[in-house]
Design a protein around this motif. Structure first.
Motif, short mmCIF file in Angstrom:
data_model
loop_
_atom_site.label_atom_id
_atom_site.label_comp_id
_atom_site.label_asym_id
_atom_site.label_seq_id
_atom_site.Cartn_x
_atom_site.Cartn_y
_atom_site.Cartn_z
N ARG A 697 0.87 -1.18 0.00
CA ARG A 697 0.00 0.00 0.00
C ARG A 697 0.90 1.23 0.00
NH1 ARG A 697 -4.76 0.77 4.39
NH2 ARG A 697 -3.12 1.52 5.80
N MET A 698 0.72 2.10 -0.99
CA MET A 698 1.63 3.22 -1.16
C MET A 698 1.19 4.48 -0.43
SD MET A 698 4.31 2.37 -2.71
CE MET A 698 4.95 3.99 -3.11
N HIS A 699 0.03 4.46 0.19
CA HIS A 699 -0.48 5.66 0.86
C HIS A 699 0.49 6.17 1.92
CE1 HIS A 699 -3.91 3.73 -1.01
NE2 HIS A 699 -4.66 4.81 -0.82
N ASP A 724 -3.16 12.25 -7.55
CA ASP A 724 -2.18 12.40 -8.62
C ASP A 724 -1.48 11.07 -8.89
OD1 ASP A 724 -2.80 15.06 -8.85
OD2 ASP A 724 -1.07 15.78 -7.69
N TYR A 725 -1.23 10.31 -7.84
CA TYR A 725 -0.56 9.02 -7.98
C TYR A 725 -1.46 7.99 -8.65
CZ TYR A 725 2.03 4.79 -6.67
OH TYR A 725 2.71 3.61 -6.70
N GLY A 726 -2.77 8.21 -8.55
CA GLY A 726 -3.72 7.31 -9.20
C GLY A 726 -4.21 6.18 -8.33
N ASP A 801 -1.93 -3.74 -7.84
CA ASP A 801 -2.93 -2.87 -8.45
C ASP A 801 -3.20 -1.70 -7.51
OD1 ASP A 801 -5.13 -1.63 -9.55
OD2 ASP A 801 -6.28 -3.48 -9.86
N LYS A 802 -2.76 -0.50 -7.90
CA LYS A 802 -2.88 0.64 -6.99
C LYS A 802 -4.31 1.17 -6.90
CE LYS A 802 -1.17 3.88 -10.52
NZ LYS A 802 -0.08 4.84 -10.82
N PRO A 805 -7.31 -2.28 -2.80
CA PRO A 805 -6.52 -2.65 -1.61
C PRO A 805 -5.75 -3.96 -1.80
CG PRO A 805 -8.76 -2.04 -0.99
CD PRO A 805 -8.75 -2.17 -2.48
N LEU A 806 -6.32 -4.91 -2.54
CA LEU A 806 -5.72 -6.24 -2.71
C LEU A 806 -5.60 -6.56 -4.20
CD1 LEU A 806 -7.87 -8.05 0.01
CD2 LEU A 806 -5.44 -7.47 0.22
N THR A 807 -4.52 -7.25 -4.55
CA THR A 807 -4.26 -7.60 -5.95
C THR A 807 -4.37 -9.10 -6.12
OG1 THR A 807 -2.77 -5.72 -6.20
CG2 THR A 807 -2.57 -7.49 -7.82
N LEU A 808 -5.16 -9.53 -7.09
CA LEU A 808 -5.35 -10.95 -7.33
C LEU A 808 -4.04 -11.69 -7.50
CD1 LEU A 808 -8.40 -11.24 -9.77
CD2 LEU A 808 -8.21 -12.23 -7.49
N PHE A 809 -3.94 -12.83 -6.81
CA PHE A 809 -2.85 -13.80 -6.93
C PHE A 809 -1.52 -13.33 -6.35
CE2 PHE A 809 -5.55 -14.47 -10.88
CZ PHE A 809 -6.44 -15.31 -10.22
N GLU A 810 -1.51 -12.16 -5.70
CA GLU A 810 -0.35 -11.78 -4.91
C GLU A 810 -0.51 -12.35 -3.50
OE1 GLU A 810 2.36 -10.67 -6.04
OE2 GLU A 810 1.60 -10.25 -8.05
#
Length: 961
Positions: A697-699, A724-726, A801-802, A805-810
């Motif tokens: 999480r980049m926040h 801005d970060y998206g 995936d930004k 919160p969660l990215t599939l298969f990570e």
């Protein structure tokens, strides 16, 4: 069946009517092109792995194409799965030897059609309730399945579908009219088969002039020119010299033409006198021949200084280090006698003899060449060349540039008897027993070789094994000899000549052919020993990677026993030195990273042994980490940052902080003399490293970076930066970020570890570091640590995936889920299998339970299909339990259910995230399970429908024993 029909109907709707329809992707029609990381081969293997039977109708087949499927077909044979292949002799494309390879496939029936102009390319797979079909442009060739730009449509159909029946009927008509493939037919075909030296048939439908033929005809009249890699390298060496540098290091994979490259550079430099230093006279003679092709000149210009020759006056002198380093010869030359000096296999330069020679001469330019600069003794090769890496190309890049011969690697199961598998303690008598010899012969025959006759190299575990196994193989009808360090140079050269001429089929050795030997005609490498290091593994594999007219690819057969170092195999093949266990597992499961038409294949039992080795091995021992650390430090000539490890494709920074809390404490353990940090500064580093380095999480990272620029930032400005970060922005996530920094989220042990006080405060909507951190940040050294972590986090965040919160298969831990699902506190210690809280319910399933798990805890969770999971609640619950009612009413209550799964406890605390799930209608049931004491406990089961089918490689990794 009704559910399956609905899925296929919705998939067809998405494929042919509305691509935006949100449906399961399992049966979606798709185009296979070998682009975008989805090859025809990967889909073909996926369908083979799950089918009950299969049918191929293909005009053109090559040995390389069959090689890509052989491991899968072997595993299918063990499961009793059979198939049929219909092919032809159209255009005389199919080689007689290929037909012989087809006969080796015991579970495949092959027939030959006499249909005029037979040109079909179709693959049909019968599954339990449906059929799948691949049809389009791809023949059964390695290029068409993995590298060429192809167009193939993948479709799914029920048995009564008109399209699949049309294909099946067409196939059956052709099949019934075809003749069986037999040994007699192949012999007859071979007699009438006409080789065409001037025209070669490609893997598609076209023809082109045979470049090899023309090259051979015109070789005498055309000068040798640099290839693409050499041209780039020559320019970089030139630019290096223009900076005033007088030393340079070339790092180039075996077989990419280092010797020619150096000769081209010598031609550009035009020295008055040149010295070429090697460690073996055999290499020296070959190098001198190559130089003469490039430099030309009189024969008298070239000379050898070795035990057998003393041509010290030559303009181009080729010397063995053993002879040159002796004072009586070294002192014959002035320090500046040579204005250009080259040292081949320079990773050996830590030896006293090399250092003596290199310290003595003072040339205008010194060039070192190696395929493997890594050393484990701490000696700094890079320092010898003033840290000037003139050019570098490793195995993966060389394959991508088509500079090496493609290879098909097969990790096969080593001999097993009475439940005992070959391992470190296996006695010699068992290594050379008749049963193991038969096992070896069976595997080398099955996986075969490119070219008319096998010309192989076998690496054994000891001199005794090499000698005794050679005798046993000869008694079994093969033509082999054993070579060890005890053999003379003449004996070695004689054996190589016999191998080339076909008087030998195999040379068995221990390690004398690991490097520095050029046998380009080798078409099979057999590894009969455990992998001791990834460096040696690549050196041995590299023996077969030189291109040669007699072969289209090289076969690598690696016999995998019960060795604790098996985990090194995927590390070596992928070049991934991160020591991250999850990375190593993924490199074993998914081998699509290998470039070009090369493939990596593991038999299922061999793959399991690698997984066992990964689970049972500590990849982050002090020695492992220290060796990797010193390698990066030596390469850079300074203390590396964490981000340097990423750039140098070395250790995963997460592995480093997992070992040592933070990078400062790691450097202390490496005994580096560095400015000291206070206890609180170390606590802050630990907190930021442990929480944010992974980039999940980049926040928080964006908050830190903004506060490094400015002492304070308003909430409004912070939200604008996130936009801005998206990334996704909502109030619950912002509150979670604040809880992390204020330490409200953390359990007491972490609060203590992180220094007891909030790292970042929020007063009246203004964020800032606490006063003590602000003071510390005035020190550029401490600030550098923080910036380094943020840089690493940004790099690692790329795989997530930004927008979610969660990215599939990570992979995520229970604690990650608490944080990323915005729970106000870390409740990971009380989640266990699942917990419904804060409108979310993460479910964590360990797919394969340990045998010693209590019966009352051995739940029968299982995949019913890649998109359907049968799940057990806690025992002692029924459909009337409040806990179960909460989950069953998830849709009405707005409760989001997330499924996380790992294969077994050997994977540690992280689980694959498989997505949000819905509860399938009419599937929740009251059932029972044993408690191990003769009683039955109530439990509720239900089927969970995944938003997307589990990725093929992860799915099979999870479900297979």
């Amino acid at each position: 069946m009704e559910q399956l029909i609905r899925k296929i109907e919705s998939s067809l709707y998405k494929g042919f009517i509305d691509q935006n329809k949100p449906v399961s992707a399992q049966f979606k029609p798709k185009l296979l092109t070998n682009k975008n990381h989805e090859s025809v081969l990967s889909t073909l293997l996926q369908e083979l792995k799950t089918c009950n039977t299969f049918t191929f109708s293909v005009a053109f087949i090559t040995e390389g194409g069959l090689a890509t499927l052989k491991t899968m077909l072997y595993d299918l044979k063990l499961k009793g799965i059979k198939g049929r292949i219909l092919t032809s002799t159209f255009l005389n494309f199919n080689q007689p030897k290929m037909f012989k390879e087809l006969l080796k496939l015991e579970n495949i029936e092959v027939r030959l059609t006499g249909e005029k102009g037979f040109h079909s390319k179709g693959y049909i797979f019968e599954h339990t309730d449906y059929y799948s079909l691949i049809v389009g442009s791809s023949n059964l060739t390695d290029s068409a399945l993995k590298a060429n730009y192809e167009w193939n449509v993948f479709l799914t159909s029920l048995e009564n579908g008109e399209i699949i029946n049309h294909f099946k009927n067409q196939f059956e008509d052709a099949w019934n009219a075809a003749i069986p493939l037999t040994e007699e037919w192949i012999n007859s075909y071979n007699q009438h088969f006409e080789l065409q030296p001037f025209i070669k048939q490609l893997t598609g439908n076209t023809f082109q002039i045979n470049e090899k033929y023309l090259t051979n005809q015109l070789a005498e009249s055309l000068s040798v020119q640099p290839n693409k890699m050499q041209s780039v390298a020559l320019q970089q060496i030139k630019e290096l010299r223009e900076t005033g540098a007088n030393k340079g290091l070339i790092i180039s994979a075996t077989g990419t033409g280092k010797t020619y490259l150096s000769a081209f550079d010598v031609r550009n430099f035009a020295p008055k006198k040149m010295l070429f230093v090697v460690h073996r006279e055999q290499i020296l003679k070959k190098a001198m021949q190559d130089y003469r092709k490039i430099l030309g000149g009189n024969e008298d210009d070239y000379g050898i200084l070795s035990g057998n020759s003393k041509a010290v006056d030559a303009k181009y002198l080729f010397a063995t280090i053993q002879t040159l380093s002796r004072d009586q010869y070294l002192q014959e030359f002035t320090k500046d006698h040579f204005d250009y000096v080259l040292v081949d296999e320079v990773h050996k330069a830590g030896a006293d003899s090399y250092l003596k020679v290199m310290n003595y001469f003072e040339p205008e330019f010194l060039l070192g060449m190696t395929a493997t600069p890594e050393r484990t003794d701490g000696f700094n090769i890079y320092e010898l060349f003033d840290y000037n890496i003139a050019y570098e190309i490793r195995l993966q890049a060389a394959l991508e540039e088509d500079m090496l011969c493609p290879f098909h690697y097969f990790g096969v199961t080593d001999f097993e008897k009475d439940g005992e598998i070959v391992d470190n303690a296996t006695e010699l008598r068992n290594l050379v027993s008749n049963e193991r010899v038969r096992h070896i012969i069976e595997k080398i025959n099955y996986y075969g070789h490119s070219g008319d006759q096998v010309k192989g190299l076998m690496f054994c575990s000891s001199k005794e094994e090499a000698k005794n196994l050679s005798i046993s193989l000869n008694n079994a009808g093969l033509k082999t000899t054993a070579l060890t360090g005890d053999n003379t140079q003449d004996e070695r050269e004689d054996a190589i000549q016999k191998l080339e001429k076909g008087r030998l089929e195999y040379i068995l050795t221990v390690d004398i052919f690991n490097e520095g030997i050029d046998i380009p005609f080798l078409n099979q490498i057999v590894m009969l020993r455990q992998t001791q290091s990834s460096i040696i593994f690549i050196q041995q594999l590299g023996r077969g990677l030189r291109k040669h007219d007699s072969k289209d690819y090289v076969t690598i057969i690696d016999f995998i026993g019960n060795y604790k170092n098996n985990y090194l195999i995927p590390i070596a093949l992928s070049g991934d030195q991160s020591m991250n266990k999850d990375n190593v597992r993924r490199r074993t499961v998914n081998t699509d990273y290998i470039q070009g038409v090369s493939t990596i294949n593991f038999e299922e039992i061999a793959k399991k042994r690698i997984f066992d080795a990964i689970n049972n091995t500590n990849l982050s021992t002090l020695k492992t980490l220290k060796d990797a650390y010193l390698e990066v430090k030596n390469r850079l000539g300074r203390i590396p940052t964490l981000f340097d490890f990423i750039e140098q494709n070395s250790l995963d920074p997460e592995v480093i902080v997992g070992y040592s809390e933070n990078y400062y404490s790691f450097l202390v353990k490496m005994k580096e003399e560095i400015p000291s940090l206070s206890d609180y500064e170390q606590a802050v580093l630990t907190m930021i490293s442990k929480e944010f380095l992974n980039g999940k999480r980049m926040h928080e990272v964006i908050m830190i970076q903004e506060l490094l620029k400015e002492q304070a930032i308003s909430k409004e400005s912070y939200l604008a930066k996130l936009n801005d970060y998206g990334t996704y922005v909502d109030e619950a996530t912002i509150q979670s970020v604040e809880n992390i920094f204020s330490l409200k989220f953390h359990v007491q042990n972490d609060i203590k570890k992180y220094g007891f006080k909030p790292v970042i405060t929020n007063e009246n909507g203004i964020y800032q570091f606490n006063e003590e951190v602000q003071e510390s940040l005035r020190d550029s050294y401490f600030r550098g640590y923080i910036e380094d972590i943020a840089n690493c986090a940004h790099n690692k965040s790329k795989k997530y995936d930004k927008t979610k919160p969660l990215t599939l298969f990570e992979k995520y831990s229970r604690r990650d889920a608490c944080r990323l699902l915005n729970w106000p506190h870390d409740d990971s210690s009380t989640i266990y299998g699942y917990r419904a809280k804060h409108n979310t319910c993460p479910i964590f399933v360990t797919y394969h339970k340990k045998d010693e798990v209590e019966t009352s805890q051995a739940y029968g969770d299982e995949f019913l299909a890649p998109e359907l999971f049968r799940w057990f609640t806690r025992n002692r619950l029924t459909l009337d339990s409040n806990e179960v009612k909460t989950i069953l009413s998830s849709k009405e209550a707005g409760l989001q259910i997330y499924l996380f799964t790992k294969k077994d406890d050997g994977e540690g605390s992280d689980f694959y995230y498989l997505g949000e799930v819905d509860i399938a209608e009419d599937t929740p049931k009251n059932e029972t399970m044993p408690d191990g004491k003769g009683n039955l406990l109530p439990v509720v089961t239900m089927n969970l429908v995944l938003e997307q089918p589990v990725q093929y490689d992860i799915y099979h990794y999870l479900v297979e024993e």
